[in-house]
Scaffold this motif. Structure first.
Motif, PDB file in Angstrom:
ATOM      1  N   ARG A 161     -32.414 -25.716 -10.956  1.00 60.41           N
ATOM      2  CA  ARG A 161     -31.709 -25.956 -10.080  1.00 60.41           C
ATOM      3  C   ARG A 161     -30.676 -27.379 -10.578  1.00 60.41           C
ATOM      4  N   ARG A 162     -30.824 -27.914 -11.054  1.00 54.55           N
ATOM      5  CA  ARG A 162     -30.515 -29.780 -11.824  1.00 54.55           C
ATOM      6  C   ARG A 162     -29.496 -28.692 -12.532  1.00 54.55           C
ATOM      7  N   TYR A 188     -20.922 -29.600 -10.568  1.00 53.59           N
ATOM      8  CA  TYR A 188     -19.685 -30.482 -11.180  1.00 53.59           C
ATOM      9  C   TYR A 188     -18.690 -30.138 -12.261  1.00 53.59           C
ATOM     10  N   ALA A 189     -19.123 -29.043 -13.165  1.00 51.53           N
ATOM     11  CA  ALA A 189     -18.034 -28.806 -14.206  1.00 51.53           C
ATOM     12  C   ALA A 189     -16.995 -27.943 -13.418  1.00 51.53           C
ATOM     13  N   TYR A 201     -32.308 -28.279   1.023  1.00 51.67           N
ATOM     14  CA  TYR A 201     -32.790 -29.341  -0.134  1.00 51.67           C
ATOM     15  C   TYR A 201     -32.010 -30.196  -0.324  1.00 51.67           C
ATOM     16  N   GLU A 245     -25.444 -28.691 -13.091  1.00 51.79           N
ATOM     17  CA  GLU A 245     -24.201 -29.275 -13.704  1.00 51.79           C
ATOM     18  C   GLU A 245     -22.842 -28.311 -13.388  1.00 51.79           C
ATOM     19  N   VAL A 252     -35.288 -21.453  -7.477  1.00 48.70           N
ATOM     20  CA  VAL A 252     -35.502 -21.449  -8.585  1.00 48.70           C
ATOM     21  C   VAL A 252     -36.355 -22.753  -8.943  1.00 48.70           C
ATOM     22  N   ASP A 253     -36.682 -23.233 -10.589  1.00 51.61           N
ATOM     23  CA  ASP A 253     -37.572 -24.529 -11.125  1.00 51.61           C
ATOM     24  C   ASP A 253     -36.375 -24.874 -11.180  1.00 51.61           C
ATOM     25  N   PRO A 254     -36.761 -26.515 -11.027  1.00 50.43           N
ATOM     26  CA  PRO A 254     -36.323 -27.896 -10.884  1.00 50.43           C
ATOM     27  C   PRO A 254     -35.195 -28.185 -11.581  1.00 50.43           C
ATOM     28  N   VAL A 255     -35.745 -27.524 -12.671  1.00 52.33           N
ATOM     29  CA  VAL A 255     -34.645 -27.634 -13.785  1.00 52.33           C
ATOM     30  C   VAL A 255     -33.964 -26.841 -14.042  1.00 52.33           C
ATOM     31  N   GLU A 264     -27.261 -35.441  -1.783  1.00 55.23           N
ATOM     32  CA  GLU A 264     -27.017 -36.531  -2.087  1.00 55.23           C
ATOM     33  C   GLU A 264     -26.128 -36.098  -3.872  1.00 55.23           C
ATOM     34  N   TYR A 265     -25.837 -34.872  -4.140  1.00 56.38           N
ATOM     35  CA  TYR A 265     -24.843 -35.087  -5.145  1.00 56.38           C
ATOM     36  C   TYR A 265     -23.342 -34.054  -4.594  1.00 56.38           C
ATOM     37  N   GLU A 317     -26.128 -21.205   0.022  1.00 54.73           N
ATOM     38  CA  GLU A 317     -27.887 -21.704  -0.297  1.00 54.73           C
ATOM     39  C   GLU A 317     -28.194 -20.625  -2.043  1.00 54.73           C
ATOM     40  N   GLY A 336     -31.353 -21.891  -3.447  1.00 56.23           N
ATOM     41  CA  GLY A 336     -33.370 -20.807  -3.126  1.00 56.23           C
ATOM     42  C   GLY A 336     -34.209 -20.558  -3.897  1.00 56.23           C
ATOM     43  N   ASP A 362     -32.469 -33.554  -1.502  1.00 60.68           N
ATOM     44  CA  ASP A 362     -31.756 -33.929  -2.576  1.00 60.68           C
ATOM     45  C   ASP A 362     -30.331 -33.912  -3.377  1.00 60.68           C
TER      46      ASP A 362
END
Lengths: 290, 247
Positions: B171-172, B179-180, B194, B176, B166-169, B199-200, B161, B164, B196
């Motif tokens: 979090r994205r 992914y890197a 979460y 990233e 943190v703001d949505p920006v 889905e990542y 987790e 948990g 959503d």
């Protein structure tokens, strides 16, 4: 007739950190009002001020028409407060905790049992178990029962669903809806943006300041751009490309799609982009960008 | 594809309670694997076994090429771990945290120095090198905690987790970084509430009552369950749970 909650220009600082800055809002009686924002936004400070546990540096607030500083004794009898951290007595059993809170508030479990019945029934089979030995979901239900047993007029729930799985979260919101039907005013905070849609009205809060207050529907409709979604088999690469594109105002991942706002109108050949309705999360991120 | 995690009938019992019930699955190199389940489904117990912190009652498992029963110390050296609850020392500076964890994992001094510079550059944190961790905003702490967890270039990192609160920006931005790291070949094993974020992931498993009830790409899961979102898939499966978290 006064509001259940009225918050006027509340500010508080801890050392150099301004935790709340000129916060103003009102909550009507019987309303389910959500404070939506990440950790550190000031949600807990606001809860502590409204439950008379913390004195603000500036501003005034009333709960049920009572001043949070002057009338703190009366306020404490009227509100139910479920803090973010589990705050019941770990060494008392489920039943003992509930009886304790009822007694402290000069009532009995029997008198207000109807209010907690649906929630408490789910943990009743474990009523002889110590609170410290309960699972997360059961602790949450016991804490809610204890916060309700004196029949408060206003219920304060600080991040009740944090760390809780999606199924239990859904159940919890179902319980809140039922409590609302009993006429209880509820102020609830959450970092989960998707829960905003379940409130009557919400305040989006970040770094001690309220960014916006409205119904979830109005917030979504006031999104100032056209929002598009796009899907590709390699969303991460597409995202990196979009970021480099000067016509792109913003691009964020959303589940298996990307949500994109452009600086200019899309031309007709961009058929892979679908225009969509913004969610509260889109709105929150757009407000942060400003 | 090389397998970084491999389990066969992995089982954990506490007394007569079967927390994890003969689960078998594999995770490949560089894969982002989402490990979902309701509270109490057995996720934490599986994670603890895979990290070499708890011995399975029966069944076998290998992580990063080591047997989780017989070689649990080697497992620990070759994995990274980050949880929301504990990850960094608040009273140490940013560089001191990196230095400490590099040392714990047996990295050489020169490697630690080079990697520190590189990590801070990639995060855009050079100016915060000498900042005490406690004075960093939460979102920065989480990004730093992730970088610390892969500082020693493990084959796989376990994220419990990680986003948990943190703001949505932020979090994205955090995703990233994930992914890197995956693009560099580090396998990601992540739990989240979460949907959503599910889905990542490249593939997702959903645990119910100690068993893996579904395991596939998010797209295939949605097709199989005729659902529009992973939340719907999750709600369908997890609602069947008998023990929920009331055991």
């Amino acid at each position: 007739m006064f509001e259940a909650l009225a918050v006027n220009n509340i500010s508080i600082t801890y050392g150099k950190l301004q935790a709340l800055k000129d916060v103003c809002f009102k909550v009507e009686k019987g309303e389910l009002f959500g404070l939506i924002g990440p950790d550190g936004a000031g949600k807990t400070s606001l809860f502590r001020i409204l439950t008379s546990l913390l004195i603000p540096n500036n501003g005034t607030a009333t709960v049920d028409g009572l001043d949070v500083v002057r009338d703190y004794r009366q306020i404490r009898n009227r509100v139910g407060y479920m803090p973010g951290r589990f705050s019941l007595y770990q060494d008392l059993t489920v039943e003992e905790n509930l009886n304790f809170f009822a007694t402290v508030f000069g009532t009995t479990v029997k008198e207000n049992y109807y209010l907690i019945k649906d929630i408490y029934r789910q943990i009743e089979p474990f009523k002889t178990r110590r609170a410290g030995k309960l699972s997360g979901g059961m602790k949450q239900k016991l804490a809610l029962s204890c916060a309700l047993i004196h029949k408060p007029t206003v219920l304060f729930l600080d991040e009740p669903t944090t760390g809780v799985d999606p199924v239990s979260r859904k159940e919890f919101w179902g319980m809140l809806k039922k409590l609302k039907e009993q006429g209880i005013t509820i102020l609830v905070s959450t970092p989960y943006m998707d829960e905003a849609a379940l409130c009557d009205r919400v305040a989006l809060i970040q770094k001690g300041e309220i960014l916006k207050i409205d119904t979830p529907k109005q917030i979504s409709e006031s999104f100032p751009h056209k929002l598009y979604s796009i899907h590709s088999d390699d969303n991460y690469n597409l995202l990196l490309q979009l970021r480099k594109n000067p016509t792109v105002y913003s691009a964020y991942s959303f589940g298996d799609t990307l949500h994109v706002v452009f600086n200019e109108e899309l031309t007709a050949d961009n058929t892979q982009y679908k225009e969509i309705q913004p969610t509260i999360e889109d709105c929150f991120m757009d407000l942060l960008k400003k | 594809m090389e397998k970084v995690i491999k389990t066969e009938k992995l089982t954990k019992k506490f007394g007569d309670f079967t927390a994890v019930d003969a689960i078998s699955f594999e995770v490949g190199t560089g894969e982002i694997f989402g490990f979902l389940g309701a509270n109490g489904a057995g996720k934490t117990t599986v994670m603890r076994m895979l990290c070499g912190l708890s011995h399975p009652t029966s069944g076998i498992g290998t992580v990063a090429g080591f047997d989780i029963f017989h070689q649990s110390e080697s497992v620990k050296k070759n994995i990274g771990y980050m949880s929301q609850k504990f990850s960094l020392y608040n009273d140490l500076k940013v560089w001191e945290n990196l230095r400490l964890f590099g040392g714990i994992y047996g990295m050489k001094e020169i490697e630690i120095v080079e990697k520190t510079t590189k990590t801070l550059q990639e995060l855009g944190f050079e100016s915060e090198r000498n900042t005490l961790v406690k004075s960093l905003p939460l979102g920065w702490k989480q990004k730093l905690a992730f970088s610390v967890s892969i500082f020693h270039e493990p084959k796989i990192v376990f994220l419990d987790e990680p986003t948990g609160g943190v703001d949505p920006v932020t979090r994205r931005q955090f995703w990233e970084l994930i992914y890197a790291a995956a693009t560099r070949g580090i396998t990601i094993f992540v739990t989240t509430h979460y949907m959503d974020e599910a889905e990542y992931c490249n593939r997702v498993s959903i645990m119910v009552d100690g068993k893996i009830e579904a395991l596939d790409t998010p797209r295939n899961l949605k097709n199989t369950f005729d659902a529009v979102s992973m939340d719907e898939v999750f709600q369908r499966l997890a609602r069947k749970a008998k023990r929920s978290d009331n055991y």
